[in-house]
Design an enzyme around this catalytic site. Structure first.
Site, PDB file in Angstrom:
ATOM      1  N   GLY A 119       0.831  -1.195   0.000  1.00 30.47           N
ATOM      2  CA  GLY A 119       0.000   0.000   0.000  1.00 30.47           C
ATOM      3  C   GLY A 119       0.863   1.241   0.000  1.00 30.47           C
ATOM      4  O   GLY A 119       1.661   1.449  -0.899  1.00 30.47           O
ATOM      5  N   HIS A 120       0.746   2.047   1.043  1.00 32.05           N
ATOM      6  CA  HIS A 120       1.447   3.329   1.097  1.00 32.05           C
ATOM      7  C   HIS A 120       2.859   3.211   1.665  1.00 32.05           C
ATOM      8  O   HIS A 120       3.619   4.167   1.622  1.00 32.05           O
ATOM      9  CB  HIS A 120       0.622   4.312   1.946  1.00 32.05           C
ATOM     10  CG  HIS A 120       0.862   5.756   1.633  1.00 32.05           C
ATOM     11  ND1 HIS A 120       0.840   6.271   0.354  1.00 32.05           N
ATOM     12  CD2 HIS A 120       1.129   6.812   2.452  1.00 32.05           C
ATOM     13  CE1 HIS A 120       1.070   7.570   0.393  1.00 32.05           C
ATOM     14  NE2 HIS A 120       1.264   7.926   1.648  1.00 32.05           N
ATOM     15  N   TRP A 121       3.194   2.032   2.199  1.00 30.04           N
ATOM     16  CA  TRP A 121       4.506   1.798   2.803  1.00 30.04           C
ATOM     17  C   TRP A 121       5.228   0.644   2.108  1.00 30.04           C
ATOM     18  O   TRP A 121       5.462  -0.404   2.725  1.00 30.04           O
ATOM     19  CB  TRP A 121       4.354   1.452   4.279  1.00 30.04           C
ATOM     20  CG  TRP A 121       4.217   2.584   5.241  1.00 30.04           C
ATOM     21  CD1 TRP A 121       3.770   3.838   4.986  1.00 30.04           C
ATOM     22  CD2 TRP A 121       4.528   2.542   6.643  1.00 30.04           C
ATOM     23  NE1 TRP A 121       3.760   4.590   6.135  1.00 30.04           N
ATOM     24  CE2 TRP A 121       4.221   3.818   7.169  1.00 30.04           C
ATOM     25  CE3 TRP A 121       5.002   1.561   7.493  1.00 30.04           C
ATOM     26  CZ2 TRP A 121       4.397   4.136   8.513  1.00 30.04           C
ATOM     27  CZ3 TRP A 121       5.172   1.866   8.831  1.00 30.04           C
ATOM     28  CH2 TRP A 121       4.880   3.150   9.335  1.00 30.04           C
TER      29      TRP A 121
END
Length: 293
Positions: free
Chosen positions: A272-274
């Site tokens: 995802g975002h990481w």
């Protein structure tokens, strides 16, 4: 611009386990008026600076620091108002973050560094590289913010973040962290505990309100990465996006890479975002290969 797609699997371990065996220091340094928490590791001739996202802290890069430190001098730090750095008592905008980064490099005697930033960290990296091209070697931008302003995303970030700071319960902290990930299982109890400890510090809820000013439409608009910024970035740049990023589509990363003089795009699936956390081994390998080119 070149484009590649990468597939990897996640391995999940403990933050301290990831850092074991590496000599490092974590201390507070007075930087630009902020008592800044800085982790330093490695003794390479070149410096690599790691910058977390909004509402985050340097542990976001815990799974990458040791392999990076085998080749580079690594500096990871908590942004102003974040983590264990001094709380914010007024709104913090991009010029403040950029000035702080410059002061950090000065404090550590670094004339020129590679910058790796996630979300807000990528936003700061782009703004800094545009303003100070002579101080930047290479850029690694993973799911960077600053090029997109979706009202529903801004509101989601603000509401989850402020709720977690106002009531740093396991449930609210976990909800904020799980929003970042493709696989909720990658949000370990230790990661929840780490962030809960930070968010429960007296005064942090107020600091979060000042951090979250970048989710206001007008404030965000005047801080956005512009076409002129992208044209001014001369550093070779790796733009990493993911298959499950909640902040926006991969086209955002493609557009950034296409606008840069020396831009390259990578799509990592299963994150995802990481990506540096969920697909740590592969992200680190991509970054090291890019930095060595």
């Amino acid at each position: 611009m070149s484009i590649r797609t990468s597939i990897s699997t996640n391995t999940s371990t403990n933050i301290w386990t990831e850092l074991m065996g590496q000599d490092l220091s974590v201390r507070h340094v007075e930087i630009g008026g902020w008592s800044t928490r800085v982790l330093e590791a490695g003794m390479g001739e070149e410096t690599l600076v790691l910058m977390h996202g909004i509402g985050g802290h340097l542990e976001a890069y815990a799974r990458n620091i040791v392999p990076f430190a085998r080749r580079y001098r690594v500096l990871a730090f908590d942004f102003p108002g974040h983590g264990y750095t001094t709380h914010a008592v007024a709104d913090i905008e991009l010029p403040d973050y950029v000035a702080h980064l410059g002061a950090l490099l000065d404090a550590y005697g670094v004339d020129r560094a590679h910058l790796s930033g996630e979300s807000l960290g990528g936003w700061v990296a782009m703004k800094f590289a545009a303003a100070h091209p002579d101080r930047v070697g290479r850029l690694i931008l993973n799911t960077p913010a600053g090029n997109l302003s979706l009202p529903e995303v801004r509101e989601r970030i603000r509401s989850l973040s402020q709720a977690a700071a106002d009531d740093p319960s396991d449930e609210r902290i976990r909800a904020r962290l799980e929003w970042l990930m493709a696989d909720p299982a990658t949000v370990t109890d230790e990661l929840v505990g780490t962030r809960r400890t930070i968010y429960a510090r007296p005064g942090f809820a107020r600091s979060m309100r000042h951090i979250m000013c970048l989710q206001d439409a007008d404030v965000r608009a005047r801080n956005m990465v512009t076409d002129a910024d992208l044209e001014a970035i001369v550093a070779p740049t790796l733009v990493v996006w993911t298959s499950d990023d909640p902040s926006g589509p991969a086209k955002t990363g493609l557009d950034i890479a296409a606008a840069l003089e020396h831009g390259r795009f990578e799509l990592i699936t299963g994150a995802g975002h990481w990506p540096q956390w969920e697909q740590a081994e592969h992200f680190t390998a991509l970054a090291l290969d890019f930095l060595a080119e």
